[in-house]
Scaffold this motif. Structure first.
Motif, PDB file in Angstrom:
ATOM      1  N   LYS A 154       0.872  -1.176   0.000  1.00  0.00           N
ATOM      2  CA  LYS A 154       0.000   0.000   0.000  1.00  0.00           C
ATOM      3  C   LYS A 154       0.909   1.226   0.000  1.00  0.00           C
ATOM      4  CE  LYS A 154      -4.397   1.213   1.359  1.00  0.00           C
ATOM      5  NZ  LYS A 154      -5.208   1.663   0.308  1.00  0.00           N
ATOM      6  N   ARG A 155       0.643   2.168  -0.891  1.00  0.00           N
ATOM      7  CA  ARG A 155       1.474   3.376  -0.974  1.00  0.00           C
ATOM      8  C   ARG A 155       1.271   4.237   0.275  1.00  0.00           C
ATOM      9  NH1 ARG A 155       4.307   3.972  -5.258  1.00  0.00           N
ATOM     10  NH2 ARG A 155       4.526   6.209  -5.176  1.00  0.00           N
ATOM     11  N   PRO A 156       2.304   4.974   0.672  1.00  0.00           N
ATOM     12  CA  PRO A 156       2.171   5.823   1.856  1.00  0.00           C
ATOM     13  C   PRO A 156       1.207   6.990   1.608  1.00  0.00           C
ATOM     14  CG  PRO A 156       4.303   6.147   0.808  1.00  0.00           C
ATOM     15  CD  PRO A 156       3.636   5.021   0.090  1.00  0.00           C
ATOM     16  N   SER A 157       0.654   7.516   2.692  1.00  0.00           N
ATOM     17  CA  SER A 157      -0.229   8.676   2.599  1.00  0.00           C
ATOM     18  C   SER A 157       0.583   9.941   2.857  1.00  0.00           C
ATOM     19  CB  SER A 157      -1.363   8.569   3.607  1.00  0.00           C
ATOM     20  OG  SER A 157      -0.840   8.612   4.917  1.00  0.00           O
ATOM     21  N   ILE A 158       0.112  11.051   2.274  1.00  0.00           N
ATOM     22  CA  ILE A 158       0.764  12.349   2.464  1.00  0.00           C
ATOM     23  C   ILE A 158      -0.226  13.265   3.177  1.00  0.00           C
ATOM     24  CG2 ILE A 158       1.872  14.320   1.355  1.00  0.00           C
ATOM     25  CD1 ILE A 158       2.325  12.502  -1.103  1.00  0.00           C
ATOM     26  N   THR A 159       0.154  13.719   4.370  1.00  0.00           N
ATOM     27  CA  THR A 159      -0.696  14.601   5.163  1.00  0.00           C
ATOM     28  C   THR A 159       0.011  15.930   5.350  1.00  0.00           C
ATOM     29  OG1 THR A 159      -1.573  12.684   6.338  1.00  0.00           O
ATOM     30  CG2 THR A 159      -1.924  14.834   7.347  1.00  0.00           C
ATOM     31  N   LEU A 160      -0.616  17.006   4.883  1.00  0.00           N
ATOM     32  CA  LEU A 160      -0.074  18.354   5.066  1.00  0.00           C
ATOM     33  C   LEU A 160      -0.457  18.871   6.449  1.00  0.00           C
ATOM     34  CD1 LEU A 160      -1.075  19.710   1.579  1.00  0.00           C
ATOM     35  CD2 LEU A 160       1.262  19.405   2.381  1.00  0.00           C
ATOM     36  N   ALA A 161       0.519  19.428   7.159  1.00  0.00           N
ATOM     37  CA  ALA A 161       0.255  19.982   8.485  1.00  0.00           C
ATOM     38  C   ALA A 161       0.311  21.512   8.471  1.00  0.00           C
ATOM     39  CB  ALA A 161       1.261  19.438   9.490  1.00  0.00           C
TER      40      ALA A 161
END
Length: 176
Positions: free
Chosen positions: A101-108
């Motif tokens: 599963k590809r990693p998720s990208i979360t903007l903070a």
């Protein structure tokens, strides 16, 4: 809207950045050896090999730094966009517990959001989601080409260096 055009087919990690009027406004370059802020080793040849991920915009240099959030089989990473010592943006790339599963990208920062892959078989497209709505996209020009051309379609309220940082996150996620 901005366009990122790969220097050449042989330089996959160097891009020229253009505005909507087709004027070059900067560059995005990956280093020879990327070194995390909390890495266990240093650049073996700092005078010879570059270790800074750099965004040049209108003659001003911004750096993309990263650090490992854990030490596991797949490392979670925090990327930050820096102007000198000031953090302009940050995002976490978190790996899922499921294999393949590809990693998720979360903007903070500067806003809370997600960068979500919407790509098809021969297309590259990512949507940038804010709190409740899609803010824009980063997508690759369709068709078969020798050099990559990515378009950044985000609102002007997001500064250009932050838009280029999001381009970096998309490219890093899609092609590494």
């Amino acid at each position: 809207m901005f366009i990122a055009l790969q220097h050449s087919a042989l330089s996959g990690f160097a891009y020229d950045l253009f505005d909507s009027g087709n004027s070059q406004v900067g560059t995005l370059c990956w280093p020879d050896i990327a070194v995390a802020k909390n890495a266990r080793f240093e650049n073996p040849a700092p005078g010879l090999l570059s270790s800074t991920i750099e965004i040049m915009y209108n003659g001003h240099s911004y750096q993309v730094a990263f650090e490992y959030l854990n030490r596991e089989w797949f490392n979670d990473i925090r990327f930050t966009l820096l102007d000198g010592g000031t953090v302009l943006a940050s995002a976490d790339v978190l790996h899922q517990k499921k294999m393949f599963k590809r990693p998720s990208i979360t903007l903070a920062a500067p806003f809370a959001g997600q960068v979500i892959r919407k790509s098809g078989f021969f297309t590259l497209r990512y949507e940038i989601m804010g709190a409740s709505a899609t803010l824009g996209t980063v997508s690759e020009k369709g068709g078969v080409t020798l050099t990559r051309q990515l378009s950044i379609d985000l609102p002007d309220s997001i500064s250009a260096p932050v838009q280029f940082f999001i381009l970096f996150l998309v490219h890093n996620h899609a092609y590494r």
